[in-house]
Scaffold this active site. Structure first.
Site, PDB file in Angstrom:
ATOM      1  N   ASP A  99      -9.456  -1.513   6.919  1.00 51.20           N
ATOM      2  CA  ASP A  99      -7.956  -1.684   5.802  1.00 51.20           C
ATOM      3  C   ASP A  99      -8.118  -1.290   4.912  1.00 51.20           C
ATOM      4  OD1 ASP A  99      -5.893  -4.571   6.129  1.00 51.20           O
ATOM      5  OD2 ASP A  99      -5.615  -3.056   4.558  1.00 51.20           O
ATOM      6  N   ASP A 200      -2.759  -0.344   3.319  1.00 56.27           N
ATOM      7  CA  ASP A 200      -1.463  -1.517   2.585  1.00 56.27           C
ATOM      8  C   ASP A 200      -0.636  -1.652   1.815  1.00 56.27           C
ATOM      9  OD1 ASP A 200      -2.023  -4.274   2.447  1.00 56.27           O
ATOM     10  OD2 ASP A 200      -2.056  -3.754   0.562  1.00 56.27           O
ATOM     11  N   GLU A 251       0.887   0.483   6.329  1.00 52.87           N
ATOM     12  CA  GLU A 251       1.846  -0.450   6.681  1.00 52.87           C
ATOM     13  C   GLU A 251       2.968  -0.765   5.596  1.00 52.87           C
ATOM     14  OE1 GLU A 251       0.853  -3.834   3.590  1.00 52.87           O
ATOM     15  OE2 GLU A 251       1.947  -5.706   5.134  1.00 52.87           O
ATOM     16  N   HIS A 324      -1.656 -11.427  10.276  1.00 55.08           N
ATOM     17  CA  HIS A 324      -2.393 -12.432   8.816  1.00 55.08           C
ATOM     18  C   HIS A 324      -1.144 -13.235   7.694  1.00 55.08           C
ATOM     19  CE1 HIS A 324      -2.703  -8.283   6.819  1.00 55.08           C
ATOM     20  NE2 HIS A 324      -3.289  -9.223   5.904  1.00 55.08           N
ATOM     21  N   ASP A 325       0.471 -12.190   7.565  1.00 57.86           N
ATOM     22  CA  ASP A 325       1.096 -12.212   6.689  1.00 57.86           C
ATOM     23  C   ASP A 325       2.371 -13.174   7.597  1.00 57.86           C
ATOM     24  OD1 ASP A 325       0.542  -9.455   5.242  1.00 57.86           O
ATOM     25  OD2 ASP A 325      -0.259 -11.403   4.844  1.00 57.86           O
TER      26      ASP A 325
END
Ligand code: TEU
Length: 556
Positions: A99, A200, A251, A324-325
């Site tokens: 990431d 990200d 993302e 994870h969000d």
């Protein structure tokens, strides 16, 4: 026919290291814990693992606030542990995707520490500083975690921009030195043998330089898919991604199909593929995440259809329900009580038969559920805690109502410790976990799932294998056969040699399923279903779908 890149037939597994596996008794996951589970991932059949950030960080946003891009956070282990993980994964034919968070750094990064309070710092221009306006914040942009997107630097009287937490200062990508730093960071990890990168909120890096007030929203339209974003991505891709042949997934927060066609264009000038989130806002009434609401099924299908058709031969999408969000999909769109296994499998089939690269989020392959916390003290997520403070303490919403909203919407729903077995703390750690394990771990855990041939785990293992065996999944076009149906999601994939149908009942009641008469089922077979009595049947045009029933038909 051009050789397909490996990631077009691959499935990628997302690991949130803090919640995956603790090799000791710290109560938080670590790299050695991940190494100990690589054989489990090999059994599942995934081709790569994506690790959310493991760099040095004060962990205000669980690693998305990086203070040193070249060091491993001691909470997770050492650089030697990382090198071992990389080698052990590669030995099993599993690639590693890291990431990269370069829209912002932690305010504890040495660049920001040098810039704070010193207009002459060589790093001052790495960030975005503005003078006050009318004695206050420079404009009305809002942070995605609530409150103003600006924080004051008292020593200089200027404000700095933070689209996320105030401890996450936005980098100034207009500054070529920042772009050179980003190339060096990515090059360092690529040189170590990392196979790819998840970028990200990478579509937020280019801000409109006049920073105007937003009288129609929270300011996102002045920095989302911003003026120079494609230029910046092409520059980084040219310098690093293409040099190392890295797979890259961006993302894209609040993006558009048109931009994503350019971000993930087959010419590879920018990225391999994109995450977009429009399909995960169909339970956000009027776009508001913080309202408890059912999901809009027809809107869900319409959005999935729009992106499948829009990216066919024009780009490449990440296929996913969870990360994870996001809350656990079986609790959000399925039924995590009576039909947990059936609905978890049906939801998996729904996205795994589409065109794109599927991402399986840790625990999704077990049908893990939201934990149903009943106290704000159980939550850890900075966004959830901020929103609780704003909505209860500032806006006067009742605590009970806010807890019901958090139980459905909080990011902590997917961050509960991975459930490995029915021992204490679900085998996640030998010590008290940082976030409470869901109560259902004795029934829902990897040990039970691997041993049960009818588990969600083995259903996902078959979906992943099918992607490698059935070519139409990767190359075929896409048509929704029943776009107006209010319970069935049924789509067709077609290539020159194969047709595949993916037929799904999204609800808990039986429903008649009338396939279009023009589909010739003479040479059809069921290749997978979440009801075990289907595989022996011959596909027919009219049948009843049972609660959450999913059937995948292949026509040669
Ligand atoms: O997420 C960005 C993002 O769009 C979501 O965080 C969303 O805005 C948020 O969940 C509110 O609904 C990425 C990471 O995935 C997330 O974990 C980080 O918190 C965020 O960026 C900042 O780095």
């Amino acid at each position: 026919k051009q050789q397909l890149e490996w990631w077009r037939t691959a499935t990628i597994y997302q690991i949130y290291p803090k919640s995956f596996c603790d090799s000791g008794s710290k109560g938080t996951g670590d790299l050695q814990g991940i190494i100990s589970k690589l054989d489990y991932l090999k059994t599942l059949g995934v081709d790569a693992i994506w690790l959310t950030p493991v760099y040095r960080s004060p962990m205000i946003d669980n690693g998305y606030d990086i203070s040193d891009y070249y060091a491993i956070n001691p909470d997770f282990g050492t650089m030697a542990d990382f090198d071992q993980l990389l080698a052990q994964a590669h030995q099993r034919g599993i690639r590693v995707v890291m990431d990269i968070v370069v829209n912002h750094t932690s305010t504890e990064h040495i660049w920001f520490q040098s810039a704070l309070g010193d207009k002459n710092s060589p790093y001052r221009d790495y960030y975005i500083w503005k003078d006050p306006v009318d004695g206050g914040v420079p404009n009305n942009w809002q942070s995605k975690f609530g409150g103003s997107a600006w924080a004051l630097d008292p020593a200089t009287g200027q404000y700095y921009l933070h689209l996320f937490a105030k401890e996450q200062a936005d980098l100034n990508w207009e500054n070529p030195k920042v772009r050179e730093e980003v190339k060096a960071i990515i090059g360092f990890w690529a040189e170590k043998g990392v196979d790819g990168f998840r970028l990200d909120v990478i579509n937020l890096i280019s801000k409109q330089q006049d920073f105007p007030d937003d009288y129609q929203g929270d300011g996102r339209r002045f920095y989302t898919d911003g003026p120079r974003v494609h230029e910046y991505l092409q520059e980084i891709s040219e310098a690093v991604f293409r040099k190392y042949g890295s797979v890259t997934v961006g993302e894209m927060s609040s993006t558009t199909l048109e931009h994503c066609q350019q971000y993930s264009a087959p010419d590879g000038k920018e990225l391999s593929m994109v995450f977009n989130f429009h399909h995960l806002k169909v339970d956000y009434p009027n776009g508001d995440k913080w309202t408890k609401a059912p999901f809009d099924f027809r809107q869900l299908k319409s959005i999935l259809n729009h992106w499948q058709q829009g990216l066919h031969n024009q780009g490449w999408g990440a296929l996913f329900w969870c990360n994870h969000d996001q809350p656990r999909v079986v609790s959000r769109l399925g039924n995590d009580q009576q039909y947990r296994v059936e609905s978890a499998k049906m939801l998996g089939a729904s996205v795994h038969m589409m065109q794109g690269t599927p991402y399986v989020y840790q625990g999704e392959e077990l049908g893990m559920t939201n934990p149903g916390y009943d106290s704000i003290d159980q939550y850890r997520d900075v966004e959830s805690i901020n929103m609780y403070d704003i909505m209860v303490n500032q806006q006067g919403k009742s605590e009970a109502e806010m807890l019901a909203i958090l139980a459905q919407k909080s990011r902590d729903n997917s961050r509960t410790p991975m459930q490995w077995d029915d021992s204490r703390f679900a085998g996640f750690s030998a010590g008290e976990p940082w976030l409470a394990v869901a109560d259902n771990y004795p029934e829902i855990n990897a040990q039970q799932a691997v041993a049960d041939e009818h588990s969600v785990f083995h259903f996902y293992r078959q979906l992943i294998a099918m992607r490698k065996e059935i070519e139409v999944i990767t190359t075929g076009d896409y048509t929704d056969l029943m776009p107006q149906h209010d319970r069935i999601f049924c789509y067709k994939r077609e290539s020159e040699t194969q047709i595949l149908l993916c037929i799904n009942n999204y609800y808990g009641e039986p429903v008649e399923c009338p396939l279009p008469e023009n589909i010739d089922l003479t040479t059809a077979e069921y290749v997978l279903s979440n009801y075990s009595d289907v595989s022996m049947q011959r596909p027919v045009s009219r049948f009843t779908l049972r609660p959450y029933e999913s059937r995948i038909v292949l026509i040669h």
